[in-house]
Design an enzyme around this catalytic site. Sequence first.
Site, PDB file in Angstrom:
ATOM      1  N   GLU A  33       0.828  -1.202   0.000  1.00 51.44           N
ATOM      2  CA  GLU A  33       0.000   0.000   0.000  1.00 51.44           C
ATOM      3  C   GLU A  33       0.865   1.256   0.000  1.00 51.44           C
ATOM      4  OE1 GLU A  33      -3.628   2.309   0.237  1.00 51.44           O
ATOM      5  OE2 GLU A  33      -2.967   0.383  -0.579  1.00 51.44           O
ATOM      6  N   SER A  80      32.588  18.243  22.826  1.00 50.77           N
ATOM      7  CA  SER A  80      32.913  16.847  23.117  1.00 50.77           C
ATOM      8  C   SER A  80      32.886  16.647  24.628  1.00 50.77           C
ATOM      9  CB  SER A  80      34.291  16.490  22.557  1.00 50.77           C
ATOM     10  OG  SER A  80      35.279  17.334  23.120  1.00 50.77           O
ATOM     11  N   LYS A 111      25.584   6.055  24.979  1.00 46.79           N
ATOM     12  CA  LYS A 111      26.325   6.888  24.019  1.00 46.79           C
ATOM     13  C   LYS A 111      26.372   6.140  22.685  1.00 46.79           C
ATOM     14  CE  LYS A 111      30.578   9.585  23.585  1.00 46.79           C
ATOM     15  NZ  LYS A 111      30.969   9.157  22.227  1.00 46.79           N
ATOM     16  N   GLU A 167      22.864  11.697  16.873  1.00 45.40           N
ATOM     17  CA  GLU A 167      23.935  10.796  16.441  1.00 45.40           C
ATOM     18  C   GLU A 167      23.394   9.907  15.331  1.00 45.40           C
ATOM     19  OE1 GLU A 167      28.080   9.734  17.525  1.00 45.40           O
ATOM     20  OE2 GLU A 167      26.722  11.369  18.041  1.00 45.40           O
ATOM     21  N   LYS A 282      25.136  13.268  32.668  1.00 51.24           N
ATOM     22  CA  LYS A 282      25.101  14.729  32.552  1.00 51.24           C
ATOM     23  C   LYS A 282      24.107  15.310  33.551  1.00 51.24           C
ATOM     24  CE  LYS A 282      23.898  14.323  28.192  1.00 51.24           C
ATOM     25  NZ  LYS A 282      23.420  14.532  26.808  1.00 51.24           N
ATOM     26  N   CYS A 403      35.110 -24.714  -7.135  1.00 55.51           N
ATOM     27  CA  CYS A 403      35.098 -25.174  -8.534  1.00 55.51           C
ATOM     28  C   CYS A 403      36.420 -25.761  -9.006  1.00 55.51           C
ATOM     29  CB  CYS A 403      34.683 -24.032  -9.458  1.00 55.51           C
ATOM     30  SG  CYS A 403      35.946 -22.750  -9.672  1.00 55.51           S
ATOM     31  N   CYS A 418      39.318 -16.576  -6.925  1.00 60.29           N
ATOM     32  CA  CYS A 418      39.073 -17.655  -7.880  1.00 60.29           C
ATOM     33  C   CYS A 418      38.959 -17.081  -9.284  1.00 60.29           C
ATOM     34  CB  CYS A 418      37.781 -18.393  -7.500  1.00 60.29           C
ATOM     35  SG  CYS A 418      37.172 -19.497  -8.793  1.00 60.29           S
ATOM     36  N   CYS A 423      32.348 -20.578 -11.924  1.00 62.66           N
ATOM     37  CA  CYS A 423      32.361 -20.981 -10.517  1.00 62.66           C
ATOM     38  C   CYS A 423      30.960 -20.831  -9.917  1.00 62.66           C
ATOM     39  CB  CYS A 423      33.345 -20.115  -9.733  1.00 62.66           C
ATOM     40  SG  CYS A 423      33.418 -20.513  -7.968  1.00 62.66           S
TER      41      CYS A 423
END
Length: 658
Positions: A33, A80, A111, A167, A282, A403, A418, A423
Amino acid sequence: MDYKSEMKALRDRLNEAGYRYYVLDDPAMDDYEYDRLLRRLEELEAEHPEEITPDSPTQRVGGAALESFAQVEHPVPLESLQDVFSPEEVEEFAQRMDEVLETAAYSVEPKVDGLSVALEYRDGVFVQGATRGDGRVGEDVTENLRTIKSIPMTLPDKLPRLIVRGEVFMPKNVFHKLNRRREENGEAPFANPRNAAAGSLRQLDPKVCAKRLLDIRVFNLQLAEGRTFASHSETLDYIASQGFQTIPHKVLDKVSEVNAEIVRLGESREELPFDMDGAVVKLNSLPDRAVAGSTAKCPRWAVAYKYPPERKPSRVLDIVVQVGRTGVLTPKVVVEPVRLAGTTVTNATLHNQDFIEEKDIRIGDTVVLQKAGEIIPEVVEVLRDLRPEGTEPYRLPEVCPVCGAAVVRDEDGAFNRCTGAECPAQLHRNLTHFASRDAMDIDGMGPAVMRQLIDKGLVRTPADLYFLTAGQLADLERMGKKSAQNAVDAIAASKTRGLERLLFALGIRQVGQKAGKILAARFGSFDALAQAGEEELTAIDDVGGVTAAYIREWIASPQSQHLIGRLKEAGVSMEAAQQSAGEQFRGMTFVLTGALEKFTRDEAAALIEARGGKASGSVSKKTTYVVAGENAGSKLRKAEELGIPVLTEEEFAAMLAE
C-alpha cells in the site's frame, strides 16, 4: 478532489505511515500500500513539479551528486565530552558537582557510536544539517540527511529557529547485511557500524547514502527560539513531541544509582538497535549546567563512561574458506564456543592471507577474541605459550575449494581470488552482471529472477540463459506466460549486442565498459582477441600489463573456453558492432561536470567516444573542453584557472549536431 488536495492527502498519509514505522516502530500500512501511494504521488509530482514540497517523501531518495561539502559554522558549538573509565571516576565527577551545587540530578543515557550532527529548522521546516567537524565548523550534509527516514522534514511547532543534535548510526542488522554484501562483492568489510555510518553520511552522492538505511537518535536541544526549558529531560520530551526519535535516558539523584545504571546499560547493549561506545552522565538541570560551566574543550557538567573491551581466550578448531560472489576467498577461524559481549561466538573472520601470517594463526592455537565495535568477533592475539607441538603455518588454497579453478592474488596483494568463469559461488553475481543494462541489457532478467533460475537448477553459466524456454520461465514466481515470452525475446535480442558489450558482460578483471570498447575496436572479433599476446595487448592505449595478464589468464582458463563455446553455440555475436559516428572528436579530451539536463553523464561520454574522443574524470592541461552543467564545482574552477574552454550543455549539444 483536485490534484493539489490529492497531493497533500498523499503526503500526509505517507508521512504519517513513515513516522509510525521509523519512529514509533508501530507499522500502520503494509509495504504494498505504501509503494502504491508513493507511486501515485510521484506521478502527480512529475505532472506538477511546482507543487513538490520539502516534506514530500519522494525527496528522501537523494538528489544530484555533489562535488564537495560546504562548510557550516555551528551557532552553538557541538562540544565533546571528557572520558572516564571507572566507577571511582564517576564518583569524582559527582563530588565536583556537589562542590558547586546544593543538589544534583543526573541524566544517564547510552552513548551511540555514530556520527554527531546538528539539524536546523526554520519555521518548522528542515533547512540544513551538518556534521560536528571540530565542534565549531562542520560539513553541510543536508542532502544525505534528507534520506534518513526518521528525520522529520517539518515539525508541528513552527519556531523561528530550532537546532537539535543527534547521532547518526547504522543499525546493527543493516550493518551485518552491508558487510555480507561487501564481502560477497570482494570489497573490504567495514570494521564497525560507526565507520560504516561515517562513510555513508559523507558520500558525495546522496543516492548511495539513501541505500545505506541510516538512522538517528536525537540527544540534545542546541537552540530553540521562542521556548525556554528547565531541564534536559524536559527538552527531550519536547523534541520527541516534534517527531524525533530521542535517546533513552533515566534521571537519577544518587551516584550509586548512576553507576548501577551504567552497569545495566552495559549488560543490555545487545538489545539496542545501535552500537554503543559508552554511557553519558550529565546534569539534568539546565540552570545547574550554566553554574558548572565549561572548559575550553568540553563541558564540566557531563562525562562519558567508556566500557573496557571484553576479551576471552578460545581454541582454534579449524580454518575454513568461503568464496564470495566476486571470487574472493575469505578465511574464517572456527573456535570453541565462547560467550563474548552478550552473544556466543563460534567463528571470526581472518580477512586475508596477510592477516593470518601477521598474527601467525594456526589450527590448534589458543587465541584471544574480542568484538570490534562490540559487533564483529576478531582475533586480537595468539597465546604462543599455549601452542601445541606439531602445528603448521596456514596458507590459503591455490585452487578454488568450490570449482577447482586456479586462485590468483590481486595486484595489490589484499585478496586471493578464484579465476573460474563458471564458478558456482560466483554464479548469481555473474548472471546479474551479464544481463545488466550496460552489459548484455536483457530486460526482465534481474537478480530475483536469476536467483530462482539458480535455485531450480536451470542455469549453471551465463550461456545457459540462451537455451531457456518460455515454458521454463513461466513457472517462475511472478512471471506468467506473457512476461516469460518477453524475457525469451529479450534474451534473443541480446545476441546482437556486439563484442564490446560481451567483453564487459564476461566479467574479466579490469575490463570495464571503456576497455571493452577499446578492445572491440582494435581486434574486431573475440577470436582475434584470443590470439593476441600480452605484448600486443599492452601496446593499446589504456591497457596496462596487469589488465593484459588478466585477459590472457581468463581466455586460457578451461571454464572460460567452455563458456565461450556455449555462447557461440547459442548464436551470440562475437564480432564488434559498427557504431562509430565519425572522427569528429579524434584527439580531444572532454571533462563533464555538474548536473546535465539533456543527457546523463554516461550518455554524454558515450556520444564523445563514438566520435573518436575521450571522456575523462579530471581536468588537466591535456583537457580540450569542460562541459559544465548546473552546480558545477571544483572541476569548473580548475578549468578556469588553466584556461580550458568551458562549454554549456547547449553549446555541447550544438557541437554534437554539427
